[in-house]
Motif scaffolding. Structure first.
Motif, short mmCIF file in Angstrom:
data_model
loop_
_atom_site.label_atom_id
_atom_site.label_comp_id
_atom_site.label_asym_id
_atom_site.label_seq_id
_atom_site.Cartn_x
_atom_site.Cartn_y
_atom_site.Cartn_z
N ALA A 170 0.83 -1.20 0.00
CA ALA A 170 0.00 0.00 0.00
C ALA A 170 0.87 1.26 0.00
CB ALA A 170 -0.93 0.00 1.21
N PHE A 171 1.99 1.21 0.72
CA PHE A 171 2.90 2.36 0.74
C PHE A 171 3.46 2.62 -0.66
CE2 PHE A 171 7.20 4.09 1.12
CZ PHE A 171 6.95 5.25 1.83
N VAL A 172 3.89 1.55 -1.32
CA VAL A 172 4.45 1.69 -2.66
C VAL A 172 3.39 2.22 -3.64
CG1 VAL A 172 5.43 0.43 -4.62
CG2 VAL A 172 6.19 -0.10 -2.30
N VAL A 173 2.19 1.64 -3.57
CA VAL A 173 1.11 2.07 -4.47
C VAL A 173 0.74 3.52 -4.21
CG1 VAL A 173 -1.33 1.72 -5.05
CG2 VAL A 173 0.18 -0.25 -4.79
N ALA A 174 0.59 3.89 -2.91
CA ALA A 174 0.19 5.25 -2.58
C ALA A 174 1.24 6.27 -3.02
CB ALA A 174 -0.08 5.37 -1.08
N VAL A 175 2.51 5.95 -2.83
CA VAL A 175 3.57 6.85 -3.28
C VAL A 175 3.55 6.95 -4.80
CG1 VAL A 175 6.08 7.14 -3.46
CG2 VAL A 175 5.05 6.50 -1.28
N GLY A 176 3.31 5.83 -5.48
CA GLY A 176 3.20 5.85 -6.92
C GLY A 176 2.03 6.70 -7.40
N TYR A 177 0.98 6.77 -6.60
CA TYR A 177 -0.18 7.58 -6.94
C TYR A 177 0.01 9.05 -6.58
CZ TYR A 177 -3.34 3.65 -7.98
OH TYR A 177 -3.97 2.56 -8.54
N GLY A 178 1.12 9.37 -5.91
CA GLY A 178 1.39 10.78 -5.63
C GLY A 178 1.38 11.15 -4.16
N MET A 179 1.30 10.17 -3.25
CA MET A 179 1.32 10.51 -1.83
C MET A 179 2.70 11.07 -1.47
SD MET A 179 0.45 8.13 1.53
CE MET A 179 1.88 7.07 1.34
N ARG A 180 2.72 12.20 -0.80
CA ARG A 180 3.97 12.86 -0.46
C ARG A 180 4.20 12.86 1.05
NH1 ARG A 180 4.71 11.42 -4.72
NH2 ARG A 180 5.01 12.65 -6.63
N THR A 181 5.28 13.52 1.46
CA THR A 181 5.76 13.42 2.84
C THR A 181 4.69 13.80 3.85
OG1 THR A 181 8.01 13.92 2.10
CG2 THR A 181 7.54 14.18 4.46
N ARG A 182 3.99 14.89 3.61
CA ARG A 182 2.98 15.34 4.58
C ARG A 182 1.88 14.29 4.75
NH1 ARG A 182 0.50 21.27 3.96
NH2 ARG A 182 2.70 21.70 4.42
N ALA A 183 1.44 13.70 3.65
CA ALA A 183 0.40 12.67 3.72
C ALA A 183 0.94 11.40 4.40
CB ALA A 183 -0.11 12.35 2.33
N ILE A 184 2.20 11.09 4.16
CA ILE A 184 2.81 9.91 4.80
C ILE A 184 2.83 10.09 6.31
CG2 ILE A 184 4.94 8.60 5.07
CD1 ILE A 184 5.54 9.22 2.12
N VAL A 185 3.27 11.27 6.75
CA VAL A 185 3.31 11.56 8.19
C VAL A 185 1.90 11.50 8.78
CG1 VAL A 185 3.81 13.34 9.91
CG2 VAL A 185 5.42 12.92 8.03
N SER A 186 0.94 12.07 8.06
CA SER A 186 -0.45 12.05 8.52
C SER A 186 -0.98 10.62 8.64
CB SER A 186 -1.33 12.86 7.57
OG SER A 186 -2.67 12.86 7.99
#
Length: 469
Positions: free
Chosen positions: A292-308
């Motif tokens: 899910a982390f890989v997919v979400a980053v591939g979809y454009g999830m950035r640092t702020r969203a990761i921390v959230s």
């Protein structure tokens, strides 16, 4: 005081505290401590029992499945996964009567397979699907009810947080529960679609106008604000919802499918891995969170969203672990008092059939669902119900699914159904809680019909797990 009476006092104290508004975790702890003190008559012995429960309660390897699946869901919730799934579902369902509403059901069900949390699905699809449906002329209450009703699929289609909690509390295989939930989840989704179709046939004006074949309305997944305008359509009422923040463009079916392909691959990997024996549920949760982390980053999830995502997961994990420790302490109190054994013996010796006992439990669960959240109901009731079900010789996997569906009915029923309140928080004054509850009523009836089918035909639940051997 007799031990049985102490067990009764603990149960009464728990419900009294909950009714008074004390958080469920603290209610479990207080009721358990009171019971233990009365049973042992010693503060020192009570402290030892509590410390042993706290230290050993969540150290088991299986408990790692909870934070990992929560993290998996958080990553997906902070990505445009729901938007992409909605586009695919809309493509598939575009020729159905009420196709946009049916697409919402399909998309919500698939999204539930990567989040496992109904309230999160309700909040996300309230933003995505409700404006789309209202803008295309769907009745406002039907649009709201479709999102609220389909959000419960997240707790039935695996991986599900409720299944994990039930498996831990009743010592039932979590992997088997995951597999057992697939057919009932698909069945419920199909019953929802039939409900929408029936509404569309009886009242065509409630399902708006069909979209032109070959054209799909899409939105930028990153768009977070735009002016709200008054939508047109036969089913709209004041206060109006904003029109969908979308532009209509030609999008090839292949591109639409490809965008959602990573989500489907992740679901197949997690559930297929459990089914084929590649992973234990805990290992599958780790694979799911990483994927899910890989997919979400591939979809454009950035640092702020990761921390959230990590922050939200930490809060949820802490709350759930505290609840689990309290539930295990409460279970030990009831077991030590002999109340569960006595209740089991009385029910077994009574003239009630197994079916009547299950019906009684279902009624209690639905009533509790109107005033408590799903996790709290399981934490309170499973320690009481599971031994009775075992003594009656009922299939524990089948009963677990029956319980989860019954508990989920409460998410849609007043006065405290969680899904309508989550949607209301997102939509603000554009939709009242009363409108959402009213719109959800046809879907409550659909859930009760599905519950009846699962109760009458247990193979709907047990067939797929039986293939595992």
């Amino acid at each position: 005081m007799a031990d049985l009476a102490v067990g009764g006092v603990a149960v009464v104290a728990l419900f009294a505290l909950v009714v008074l508004g004390v958080p469920i975790a603290f209610s479990l702890f207080v009721a358990s401590l009171l019971g233990m003190l009365l049973l042992t008559g010693s503060v020192e012995q009570t402290a030892v029992l509590v410390s042993n429960t706290v230290l050993g309660g969540v150290r088991d390897y299986v408990f790692a499945v909870i934070p990992l699946f929560i993290l998996m869901g958080a990553f997906m919730s902070h990505s445009p996964a729901a938007r992409y799934l909605f586009d695919v579902a809309r493509l598939v369902a575009r020729r159905l009567i009420g196709g946009l509403a049916s697409a919402t059901v399909f998309a919500n069900g698939i999204f539930g397979a990567v989040t496992g949390v109904s309230v999160a699905s309700a909040a996300i699809f309230a933003r995505i699907a409700v404006p789309e449906m209202v803008a295309r002329g769907y009745d406002k209450k039907l649009a709201l009810g479709t999102v609220a009703g389909s959000s419960v699929l997240g707790m039935l289609i695996p991986p599900s947080l409720l299944m994990i909690l039930y498996g831990v509390l009743a010592n039932v295989s979590i992997g088997t529960l995951f597999i057992a939930g697939i057919v009932p989840g698909v069945l419920l989704a199909l019953v929802y679609v039939l409900t929408i179709t029936a509404i569309g046939v009886a009242r065509p004006e409630r399902v708006g106008r069909p979209a032109r074949p070959g054209r799909i309305a899409t939105a930028s997944p990153t768009s977070s604000s735009s002016a709200a305008t008054e939508p047109t359509g036969t089913g709209c009422s004041s206060p109006a919802l904003p029109t969908a923040r979308t532009t209509v463009e030609d999008v090839s079916a292949a591109r639409t499918m490809v965008r959602a392909l990573p989500i489907g691959a992740l679901i197949a990997l997690v559930l297929g891995g459990i089914w084929l024996g590649w992973f234990t549920p805990t290992e599958a949760a780790a694979v799911g969170a990483s994927g899910a982390f890989v997919v979400a980053v591939g979809y454009g999830m950035r640092t702020r969203a990761i921390v959230s995502a990590f922050r939200e997961s930490a809060v949820s994990i802490g709350s759930i672990m505290l609840l689990l420790i309290g539930a295990q302490l409460f279970s030990r109190t009831l077991a030590r008092s002999g109340l569960v054994t006595e209740m089991t013996n009385r029910i077994t010796d009574s003239a009630l059939s197994a079916g009547m006992v299950v019906l009684l439990f279902v009624v209690v669960l639905i009533v509790l669902g109107a005033v408590l959240d799903s996790s709290s109901i399981l934490l309170i009731m499973v320690p009481l119900m599971a031994p009775v079900v075992t003594s009656l010789g009922l299939d524990p996997i089948w009963f677990a699914i029956i319980v989860i569906v019954a508990v989920e009915v409460g998410l849609l029923t007043p006065p405290f159904g969680m899904s309508p309140f989550a949607m209301s928080a997102v939509l603000g004054d554009r939709a009242t809680v009363g409108e959402i509850f009213a719109g959800a009523m046809p879907f409550v009836l659909a859930m009760l019909l599905t519950l009846g089918l699962l109760a009458a035909f247990p193979p709907l639940v047990t067939w797929l797990p039986s293939l595992l051997g």
